[in-house]
Design a protein around this motif. Structure first.
Motif, PDB file in Angstrom:
ATOM      1  N   LEU A 243       0.829  -1.205   0.000  1.00 30.55           N
ATOM      2  CA  LEU A 243       0.000   0.000   0.000  1.00 30.55           C
ATOM      3  C   LEU A 243       0.863   1.254   0.000  1.00 30.55           C
ATOM      4  O   LEU A 243       0.536   2.235  -0.695  1.00 30.55           O
ATOM      5  CB  LEU A 243      -0.931  -0.012   1.212  1.00 30.55           C
ATOM      6  N   PHE A 244       1.966   1.242   0.765  1.00 31.91           N
ATOM      7  CA  PHE A 244       2.854   2.410   0.795  1.00 31.91           C
ATOM      8  C   PHE A 244       3.464   2.661  -0.585  1.00 31.91           C
ATOM      9  O   PHE A 244       3.578   3.810  -1.036  1.00 31.91           O
ATOM     10  CB  PHE A 244       3.959   2.212   1.824  1.00 31.91           C
ATOM     11  N   HIS A 245       3.857   1.564  -1.245  1.00 33.05           N
ATOM     12  CA  HIS A 245       4.445   1.712  -2.575  1.00 33.05           C
ATOM     13  C   HIS A 245       3.407   2.266  -3.565  1.00 33.05           C
ATOM     14  O   HIS A 245       3.731   3.115  -4.417  1.00 33.05           O
ATOM     15  CB  HIS A 245       4.956   0.360  -3.069  1.00 33.05           C
ATOM     16  N   ALA A 246       2.158   1.810  -3.460  1.00 33.56           N
ATOM     17  CA  ALA A 246       1.110   2.288  -4.372  1.00 33.56           C
ATOM     18  C   ALA A 246       0.818   3.772  -4.147  1.00 33.56           C
ATOM     19  O   ALA A 246       0.701   4.548  -5.118  1.00 33.56           O
ATOM     20  CB  ALA A 246      -0.150   1.456  -4.171  1.00 33.56           C
ATOM     21  N   MET A 247       0.712   4.177  -2.917  1.00 35.06           N
ATOM     22  CA  MET A 247       0.408   5.582  -2.629  1.00 35.06           C
ATOM     23  C   MET A 247       1.591   6.481  -3.006  1.00 35.06           C
ATOM     24  O   MET A 247       1.396   7.598  -3.499  1.00 35.06           O
ATOM     25  CB  MET A 247       0.062   5.741  -1.148  1.00 35.06           C
ATOM     26  N   ASP A 248       2.811   6.000  -2.811  1.00 37.71           N
ATOM     27  CA  ASP A 248       3.989   6.778  -3.215  1.00 37.71           C
ATOM     28  C   ASP A 248       4.051   6.921  -4.735  1.00 37.71           C
ATOM     29  O   ASP A 248       4.436   7.973  -5.265  1.00 37.71           O
ATOM     30  CB  ASP A 248       5.246   6.089  -2.682  1.00 37.71           C
ATOM     31  N   THR A 249       3.660   5.842  -5.438  1.00 34.99           N
ATOM     32  CA  THR A 249       3.635   5.905  -6.908  1.00 34.99           C
ATOM     33  C   THR A 249       2.622   6.937  -7.399  1.00 34.99           C
ATOM     34  O   THR A 249       2.885   7.700  -8.338  1.00 34.99           O
ATOM     35  CB  THR A 249       3.302   4.512  -7.478  1.00 34.99           C
ATOM     36  N   LEU A 250       1.446   6.977  -6.771  1.00 36.86           N
ATOM     37  CA  LEU A 250       0.437   7.980  -7.140  1.00 36.86           C
ATOM     38  C   LEU A 250       0.967   9.401  -6.950  1.00 36.86           C
ATOM     39  O   LEU A 250       0.788  10.272  -7.810  1.00 36.86           O
ATOM     40  CB  LEU A 250      -0.822   7.784  -6.299  1.00 36.86           C
ATOM     41  N   TYR A 251       1.649   9.642  -5.822  1.00 34.36           N
ATOM     42  CA  TYR A 251       2.132  10.996  -5.546  1.00 34.36           C
ATOM     43  C   TYR A 251       3.232  11.397  -6.532  1.00 34.36           C
ATOM     44  O   TYR A 251       3.250  12.544  -7.020  1.00 34.36           O
ATOM     45  CB  TYR A 251       2.646  11.068  -4.106  1.00 34.36           C
ATOM     46  N   ARG A 252       4.139  10.473  -6.827  1.00 33.43           N
ATOM     47  CA  ARG A 252       5.254  10.799  -7.732  1.00 33.43           C
ATOM     48  C   ARG A 252       4.777  11.071  -9.155  1.00 33.43           C
ATOM     49  O   ARG A 252       5.468  11.736  -9.929  1.00 33.43           O
ATOM     50  CB  ARG A 252       6.285   9.666  -7.703  1.00 33.43           C
ATOM     51  N   HIS A 253       3.607  10.542  -9.533  1.00 30.61           N
ATOM     52  CA  HIS A 253       3.076  10.753 -10.885  1.00 30.61           C
ATOM     53  C   HIS A 253       1.899  11.717 -10.879  1.00 30.61           C
ATOM     54  O   HIS A 253       1.040  11.673 -11.779  1.00 30.61           O
ATOM     55  CB  HIS A 253       2.663   9.414 -11.521  1.00 30.61           C
TER      56      HIS A 253
END
Length: 524
Positions: A243-253
Motif C-alpha cells: 500500500l505504501f508503494h502504491a500511494m507513493d507511486t500515485l504521488y510521484r506521478h
C-alpha cells in the motif's frame, strides 16, 4: 525455618517475581542483591528462585571501577542536577555503596536465604543522587557487568530523559517573517490530501496494486515456496509495504492513474514489494524468537550473538511486524498459562537465628552492653573492649566480629546491619579519606612509602575508639650492637667489604674469619 508458598499476595513478608531482594550466602559477607525472575518448587518440596545477579563495586576489579567512575563523571558534566563535588566526603563514601552493576547472569538460590526486600532503579539523570541516600534499601545502576569476560557496558535500555534528549525549539516567527530554513532538509512530502482523485478512485488503485502484488508472488519462485497457496500470497500482497508503494507511486506521478498503473507493471514484469516479515526465513525467525527469549528487547545483543548478518534496522522492523502475527499471540498465551501454573510468591518468615559473628561473653550469652570495659569486670573476649570500626561507638546492645580474625575488629548492631545491606562501613576509613581529598604530603612518594600497608590496600584496620587512631600501629624494635661489632666494622674493612656486602644481601658474611682477625688485632 519454615517456608510457605502461595498464589496470593498479602504482606511485605511475601516475595514474588520481579521483586528485588537480599540473599544471604555467608554469615560474615554482605547480602547478595538479586531480582527474582521465577519461583519454582523442586521435587523435594523446597522453593528455589531463579534470579538475575547484581554486583557491587567491591565485586569487580579496580580497573573496571575506574571506568565506572569515568562514566559517572561524564554523566555529571551533562547533567543539571547535584554533582559529586557538592557532596560531603561521607555522602560520597555512602553513595558508592548504593551503586550496583546489572548483569545478564542467572542463578538459582533457595528461597529460604531471602532476608528482605530492596529497591533497584536505573540511574535517572534528572534526579539528585541524594535521593538514593535519603531512602533505605534503595540502589541504582547505570552499567551492565559481564562476569564472564569482565567488561562494563552502558545499559542500552536507559530512559532518555534529561537535557541531552530535549529538542531545540527555534524562536517563533513574527507575522510576515519568512522561514529561511531549507525545508527539504527538514521534511519530505510524500502525500497530498488535496489531490484531484476521489477516495473511491484511490481505493480502486490500491486494489489493483494488491492484485499486481499477488501476481508478482506467483511468478517469483522463492515466494511460491513461502506462500504455496493463493490465499497466503494475497494476504502477503495486502501488507502495508504494498500500500505504501502504491500511494507513493500515485504521488510521484501527480495522481495520474494511467501513468501510475504503467509503473506498477513495467516491461520487466510486475513490481514485487516485500517487507521484513517476508524476507526472513523460518530458521531466522526461530533464531529471533530464541534471542528474544534470552535478551528481551536488547536488539544490539540479539544482532551480535544471533543474527550478525542482519542490520539493526531490519531486526527492529521485524520485531514490530512479528508482534502483529498469530505466532506472537500464541506465545503470549502460552507464557500466560505457564506463569499461571507457577508460584506467584513465597512467604518468608522473619529470620531469627543468631549470627555466628555475634560476640558473646564468657558465659556464652551475647552481652547486653559491650562498651568500654571498667575495672570491675574484665572480659575474656579481647574484642569486648574495642570501639566500633565504623562509627567509633563504645556501647551497643549487640556486637559483631568483622574482618580477618587476626585484626580483632568489631561493629555495633547498627553498623553491622549497614555492612550486610550496603557492603561497606558508614564512615570512610583513612585510606578512603585520602582518596577523596588527597593531601600534598600523601602525593609525595617518600611519604607514601612509609604509610601503613593496611591503609594503602584498604584492609580493615584496628581501632581504639578515636577516629585519629584508625591505622594499626606496628610493634617498634631497636637493633642494639655490641662494642665488639662496632670495632670489627672499623678494623676489618678489607675483610668485611661493607659496600660489596650491601650489594649482595643474600650472601652470608664469613663471621668466623672476621672474629679471628679482630682477636688477632686486639692481642697485638
Amino acid at each position: 525455618m519454615h517456608l510457605f508458598a502461595s498464589k496470593c499476595f498479602h504482606r511485605d513478608t511475601h516475595s514474588r517475581a520481579q521483586d528485588y531482594v537480599y540473599f544471604e550466602n555467608s554469615s560474615s559477607n554482605p547480602y547478595l542483591i538479586r531480582r527474582i525472575e521465577e519461583l519454582n518448587k523442586t521435587a523435594t518440596g523446597n522453593v528455589e528462585a531463579k534470579v538475575v545477579c547484581f554486583y557491587r563495586r567491591r565485586d569487580i576489579s579496580n580497573t573496571l571501577i575506574m571506568l565506572a567512575d569515568k562514566h559517572a563523571k561524564e554523566i555529571e558534566e551533562e547533567s543539571e542536577t547535584t554533582v559529586e563535588a557538592d557532596l560531603t566526603d561521607k555522602q560520597k563514601h555512602q553513595l558508592k555503596h548504593r551503586e550496583l552493576f546489572l548483569s545478564r547472569q542467572y542463578e538459582s538460590l533457595p528461597a529460604t536465604h531471602i532476608r528482605g526486600k530492596c529497591s533497584v532503579a536505573l540511574l535517572n539523570e534528572t534526579e539528585s543522587v541524594l535521593s538514593y541516600l535519603d531512602k533505605e534499601d534503595t540502589f541504582f545502576y547505570s552499567l551492565v557487568y559481564d562476569p564472564s569476560v569482565k567488561t562494563l557496558l552502558a545499559d542500552k535500555g536507559e530512559i532518555r530523559v534529561g537535557p541531552r534528549y530535549q529538542a531545540d525549539i527555534p524562536e517563533m516567527l513574527l507575522e510576515g517573517e519568512s522561514d529561511e530554513r531549507e525545508q527539504s532538509k527538514l521534511e519530505v512530502k510524500v502525500w497530498d490530501p488535496d489531490s484531484p482523485l476521489t477516495d473511491r478512485q484511490i481505493d480502486q488503485f490500491l486494489v489493483v496494486a494488491r492484485a499486481v502484488g499477488t501476481f508478482a508472488r506467483a511468478l517469483d519462485c522463492s515466494s511460491s515456496v513461502r506462500q504455496p497457496s493463493l490465499h497466503m500470497s494475497a494476504a502477503a500482497a495486502s501488507r502495508d509495504i504494498t500500500l505504501f508503494h502504491a500511494m507513493d507511486t500515485l504521488y510521484r506521478h501527480s495522481y495520474d492513474l494511467s501513468s501510475a498503473i504503467s509503473v506498477l507493471v513495467p516491461l520487466g514484469g510486475p513490481v514485487l514489494c516485500r517487507d521484513e516479515m517476508e524476507e526472513w526465513s523460518a530458521s531466522e525467525a526461530s533464531l529471533f524468537e530464541e534471542a528474544l527469549e534470552k535478551y528481551g528487547k536488547d536488539f544490539n545483543d540479539i544482532r551480535q550473538d544471533f543474527l550478525p548478518w542482519k542490520s539493526l534496522t531490519s531486526i527492529i522492523e521485524y520485531y514490530y511486524m512479528w508482534k502483529t502475527t498469530d505466532r506472537y499471540v500464541q506465545q503470549k498465551r502460552l507464557k500466560a498459562a505457564e506463569a499461571e501454573s507457577k508460584l506467584k510468591q513465597v512467604y518468608i518468615p522473619t529470620y531469627s537465628k543468631p549470627n555466628p559473628n555475634q560476640i558473646s561473653t564468657s558465659n556464652g550469652k551475647p552481652g547486653a552492653v559491650n562498651g568500654a570495659v571498667g575495672t570491675t569486670f574484665q572480659p575474656q573476649n579481647p574484642l569486648l573492649g574495642r570501639a566500633c570500626e565504623s562509627c567509633y561507638a563504645t556501647q551497643s546492645h549487640q556486637w559483631y566480629s568483622w574482618g580477618p580474625p587476626n585484626m580483632q575488629c568489631r561493629l555495633c548492631a547498627t553498623c553491622w546491619l549497614y555492612w550486610k545491606k550496603y557492603g561497606g562501613l558508614k564512615m570512610p576509613t583513612q585510606s578512603e579519606e585520602e582518596k577523596l581529598s588527597p593531601s600534598p604530603a600523601a602525593e609525595d612518594p617518600r611519604v607514601r612509602s612509609h604509610m601503613s600497608r593496611q591503609a594503602m590496600q584498604g584492609m580493615p584496620v584496628r581501632n581504639t575508639g578515636s577516629p585519629k587512631s584508625a591505622v594499626k600501629t606496628r610493634q617498634a624494635f631497636f637493633l642494639h650492637t655490641t662494642y665488639f661489632t662496632k670495632f670489627a666494622r672499623q678494623v676489618c674493612k678489607n675483610t668485611l667489604r661493607l659496600r660489596q656486602a650491601a650489594r649482595r644481601p643474600f650472601v652470608p658474611i664469613n663471621y668466623a674469619a672476621i672474629r679471628a682477625e679482630c682477636k688477632m688485632l686486639l692481642n697485638s
